[in-house]
Design an enzyme around this catalytic site. Structure first.
Site, PDB file in Angstrom:
ATOM      1  N   GLU A  58       9.318  12.281  26.377  1.00  0.00           N
ATOM      2  CA  GLU A  58       7.974  12.413  26.976  1.00  0.00           C
ATOM      3  C   GLU A  58       7.155  13.164  25.938  1.00  0.00           C
ATOM      4  O   GLU A  58       7.311  14.374  25.781  1.00  0.00           O
ATOM      5  CB  GLU A  58       8.051  13.214  28.284  1.00  0.00           C
ATOM      6  N   CYS A  67      -0.358  17.287  28.640  1.00  0.00           N
ATOM      7  CA  CYS A  67      -0.204  16.055  27.852  1.00  0.00           C
ATOM      8  C   CYS A  67      -1.048  14.923  28.445  1.00  0.00           C
ATOM      9  O   CYS A  67      -1.382  13.979  27.745  1.00  0.00           O
ATOM     10  CB  CYS A  67       1.255  15.647  27.824  1.00  0.00           C
TER      11      CYS A  67
HETATM   12  P1  NAP Z   1       7.160  21.060  20.663  1.00  0.00           P
HETATM   13  O1  NAP Z   1       6.769  21.986  19.582  1.00  0.00           O
HETATM   14  O2  NAP Z   1       7.538  19.673  20.290  1.00  0.00           O
HETATM   15  O3  NAP Z   1       8.359  21.773  21.437  1.00  0.00           O
HETATM   16  C1  NAP Z   1       8.988  21.205  22.573  1.00  0.00           C
HETATM   17  C2  NAP Z   1      10.379  21.767  22.694  1.00  0.00           C
HETATM   18  O4  NAP Z   1      11.142  21.360  21.552  1.00  0.00           O
HETATM   19  C3  NAP Z   1      10.431  23.302  22.697  1.00  0.00           C
HETATM   20  O5  NAP Z   1      11.501  23.731  23.502  1.00  0.00           O
HETATM   21  C4  NAP Z   1      10.715  23.610  21.250  1.00  0.00           C
HETATM   22  O6  NAP Z   1      11.293  24.874  21.073  1.00  0.00           O
HETATM   23  C5  NAP Z   1      11.703  22.502  20.931  1.00  0.00           C
HETATM   24  N1  NAP Z   1      11.897  22.247  19.506  1.00  0.00           N
HETATM   25  C6  NAP Z   1      11.052  22.470  18.473  1.00  0.00           C
HETATM   26  N2  NAP Z   1      11.630  22.123  17.305  1.00  0.00           N
HETATM   27  C7  NAP Z   1      12.860  21.639  17.613  1.00  0.00           C
HETATM   28  C8  NAP Z   1      13.946  21.126  16.849  1.00  0.00           C
HETATM   29  N3  NAP Z   1      13.874  21.039  15.520  1.00  0.00           N
HETATM   30  N4  NAP Z   1      15.065  20.752  17.505  1.00  0.00           N
HETATM   31  C9  NAP Z   1      15.159  20.845  18.847  1.00  0.00           C
HETATM   32  N5  NAP Z   1      14.176  21.337  19.617  1.00  0.00           N
HETATM   33  C10 NAP Z   1      13.037  21.720  19.018  1.00  0.00           C
HETATM   34  O7  NAP Z   1       6.021  20.927  21.759  1.00  0.00           O
HETATM   35  P2  NAP Z   1       5.222  22.081  22.493  1.00  0.00           P
HETATM   36  O8  NAP Z   1       4.163  22.581  21.587  1.00  0.00           O
HETATM   37  O9  NAP Z   1       6.170  23.059  23.101  1.00  0.00           O
HETATM   38  O10 NAP Z   1       4.577  21.274  23.713  1.00  0.00           O
HETATM   39  C11 NAP Z   1       3.363  20.621  23.635  1.00  0.00           C
HETATM   40  C12 NAP Z   1       3.566  19.126  23.426  1.00  0.00           C
HETATM   41  O11 NAP Z   1       4.321  18.602  24.505  1.00  0.00           O
HETATM   42  C13 NAP Z   1       2.242  18.369  23.435  1.00  0.00           C
HETATM   43  O12 NAP Z   1       2.249  17.399  22.431  1.00  0.00           O
HETATM   44  C14 NAP Z   1       2.235  17.701  24.810  1.00  0.00           C
HETATM   45  O13 NAP Z   1       1.450  16.560  24.877  1.00  0.00           O
HETATM   46  C15 NAP Z   1       3.685  17.416  25.001  1.00  0.00           C
HETATM   47  N6  NAP Z   1       3.986  17.251  26.422  1.00  0.00           N
HETATM   48  C16 NAP Z   1       4.301  16.002  26.872  1.00  0.00           C
HETATM   49  C17 NAP Z   1       4.564  15.793  28.213  1.00  0.00           C
HETATM   50  C18 NAP Z   1       4.912  14.423  28.715  1.00  0.00           C
HETATM   51  O14 NAP Z   1       5.391  14.335  29.847  1.00  0.00           O
HETATM   52  N7  NAP Z   1       4.707  13.360  27.973  1.00  0.00           N
HETATM   53  C19 NAP Z   1       4.523  16.867  29.116  1.00  0.00           C
HETATM   54  C20 NAP Z   1       4.199  18.132  28.634  1.00  0.00           C
HETATM   55  C21 NAP Z   1       3.941  18.301  27.270  1.00  0.00           C
HETATM   56  P3  NAP Z   1      10.400  26.173  20.811  1.00  0.00           P
HETATM   57  O15 NAP Z   1       9.254  26.134  21.793  1.00  0.00           O
HETATM   58  O16 NAP Z   1      11.348  27.273  21.086  1.00  0.00           O
HETATM   59  O17 NAP Z   1       9.882  26.098  19.404  1.00  0.00           O
END
Ligand code: NAP
Length: 485
Positions: free
Chosen positions: A255, A289
């Site tokens: 997602e 999102c």
């Molecule tokens: P993110 O930076 O991609 O992080 C998401 C999760 O992945 C966090 O738990 C993060 O950990 C972890 N992560 C980061 N690097 C990783 C790696 N190398 N290996 C494994 N896990 C890793 O996203 P975010 O900034 O938290 O969230 C915002 C994004 O989520 C936006 O783009 C939004 O559109 C999207 N989103 C999508 C939906 C949907 O249903 N489509 C819903 C909500 C949000 P840390 O936080 O500890 O760094």
């Protein structure tokens, strides 16, 4: 944090039913985004901790998958009841670490709980199939079986609901999980895990590893015991996980990010559209999102729409989420605020107009002022990327074709919204929009009963609805021969 039940605030990870404080020298602070004070710490767990959590989930899987569907349903229902009973505390924890207004945090807890309830009901309905055999001496069945150990990786913007939307169907299907919550918002995940434990969900079925993502992520991706990764977050990390998961051919649900268009046609009910855009654009301070990222307004009603929206936006109250009557809380961190400011100054430099802005009394350094920008064009950065903040950019268009071309002109395909009262136009637009979810005359599309997910670079798979559980099930075809005579 004045909790009714202080036992919900855990500063440890959970592995095999044991709360683990980890190495005392390796802890990370959890920060309140409203004033940047430290709420506490959690362990910065590593690859070895993650391996232990995966091993626990593997061991428990053997029994959990044999637990009857009815028993799994009862345990999930007990978990749901506890979440609702502890709504006040869970909302307080959520606002403290994430920043959203308390009323929205309460909505998120209810929304998150709705998935536990829904999948407690779906657990009983995991059937299978019988298929007419091509020969009279055989019978063919299709059995639905749990995928196995699942890695659940979730973001900070909905720290409770993004977990329950994955963990509830996983458990209902008979899978066990290792959760890695965002290091920015681990307390909501841990509180939910405490309640699962109290509901009687066996030790090791739910494991939570806290900490920085690289070491934990590497183990979750490379460990062959993990059979599925369910991830919500950015498209950049989603595609990185997809590449990593290829080596051991894991199943994936992704997602990812969006860039939602919100189209208002000349024949729309303008007041309804204003309500819709307020709900879609400004929920969680615009950090969702599915929030309207590009607001496309047809020429004939552009000025009226802009004036009505501006009136609402200047009246918005910005401040700490725990203060009553606040509409927009703090942004999650300074990097988020910097991105918002970058988008606004890029737009203004390229000719956008600052139409309206709410007054932000000096509440602190991580707050963004709700803003309406006019005459925004596709050349501007905020047309291409999620702004993730309370900025409403208005694009002016003349024809349906022009609106569709702008709306679909993005690699993302999560949510889209449009407002019209014309039936023929409604179907044509709905069928031409390249998005996984489309709202007509509504800005709200998130519910446990409907499939949630995107197309193009917004991801793979669907969550919620009767389809959500299929993401955690394998089909086994079972051929029985020798039945002739
Ligand atoms: P993110 O930076 O991609 O992080 C998401 C999760 O992945 C966090 O738990 C993060 O950990 C972890 N992560 C980061 N690097 C990783 C790696 N190398 N290996 C494994 N896990 C890793 O996203 P975010 O900034 O938290 O969230 C915002 C994004 O989520 C936006 O783009 C939004 O559109 C999207 N989103 C999508 C939906 C949907 O249903 N489509 C819903 C909500 C949000 P840390 O936080 O500890 O760094």
């Amino acid at each position: 944090m004045k909790l009714k039940d202080p036992g919900l605030l855990r500063q440890s990870g959970l592995i095999d039913g044991i709360w683990r404080a980890g190495n005392a020298n390796k802890r990370i602070e959890v920060i309140d985004p409203s004033d940047q004070t430290a709420l506490g710490t959690v362990p910065d767990m590593d690859g070895a901790d993650t391996k232990a959590a995966i091993a626990a989930a593997e061991r428990t899987f053997v029994d959990w998958k044999k637990t009857t569907h009815g028993r799994r349903a009862e345990l999930l229902a007990a978990w749901y009841n506890l979440v609702i009973e502890n709504l006040d505390d869970l909302a307080l924890i959520l606002t403290s670490e994430q920043g959203k207004p308390l009323a929205e945090a309460r909505d998120e807890i209810r929304y998150g709980a709705s998935f536990i309830k829904w999948f407690s009901e779906e657990a009983r309905r995991i059937g299978g199939m019988t298929i007419p055999s091509p020969t009279p001496d055989r019978r063919i069945l299709v059995l639905k079986e749990p995928v196995g150990v699942c890695a659940i990786i979730t973001p900070w913007n909905f720290p409770t609901a993004m977990i329950t939307r994955k963990v509830a169907p996983a458990l209902a299907a008979g899978c066990t999980v290792v959760i890695k919550p965002s290091d920015l918002t681990p307390y909501s995940a841990l509180a939910i895990a405490v309640l699962a434990e109290r509901a009687g969900i066996p030790k090791g079925v739910i494991n939570v590893v806290t900490g920085m993502p690289q070491a934990i992520g590497e183990e979750l991706i490379s460990n062959p015991t993990v059979r599925k990764i369910s991830f919500t977050g950015s498209t950049r990390i989603g595609s990185l996980l997809m590449r990593g998961a290829a080596d051991s051919v894991k199943r994936l649900s992704l997602e990812l990010g969006g860039n939602a268009p919100f189209i208002v046609f000349d024949d729309a009910d303008i007041d309804l559209a204003i309500e819709g855009v307020i709900a879609s654009k400004f929920r969680n301070g615009g950090q969702t999102c599915v929030c309207a990222n590009r607001i496309l307004v047809q020429d004939g009603i552009y000025d009226e729409f802009s004036a009505k929206l501006s009136e609402r936006v200047v009246a918005m109250k910005v401040g700490p989420g725990l203060v009553q009557g606040i509409d927009i809380g703090p942004m999650i961190n300074e990097a988020a605020l910097a991105k918002i400011n970058r988008h606004v100054s890029d737009a203004l430099q390229k000719g956008a107009q600052l139409v309206a802005q709410a007054k932000t009394v000096a509440v602190g350094k991580q707050y963004a002022a709700p803003t309406v920008l006019g005459n925004v064009t596709v050349e501007m950065e905020l047309a291409r990327e999620e702004t993730f903040g309370p900025i409403a950019p208005l694009f002016r268009f003349k024809t349906d074709e022009e609106a569709l071309s702008i709306a679909n002109g993005t690699p993302y395909g999560l949510a889209a919204y449009f407002y019209t009262q014309n039936l023929k136009r409604s179907w044509r637009i709905a069928e031409t929009l390249e998005f996984g979810m489309v709202g007509l005359n509504t800005g709200s599309i998130s519910t446990e009963v409907a499939p949630f997910g995107g197309v193009k670079q917004s991801g793979l798979g669907r969550e919620g609805s009767q389809l959500g559980i299929e993401e955690y099930l394998e089909m086994k075809s079972f051929h029985i021969g020798g039945l002739g005579g």
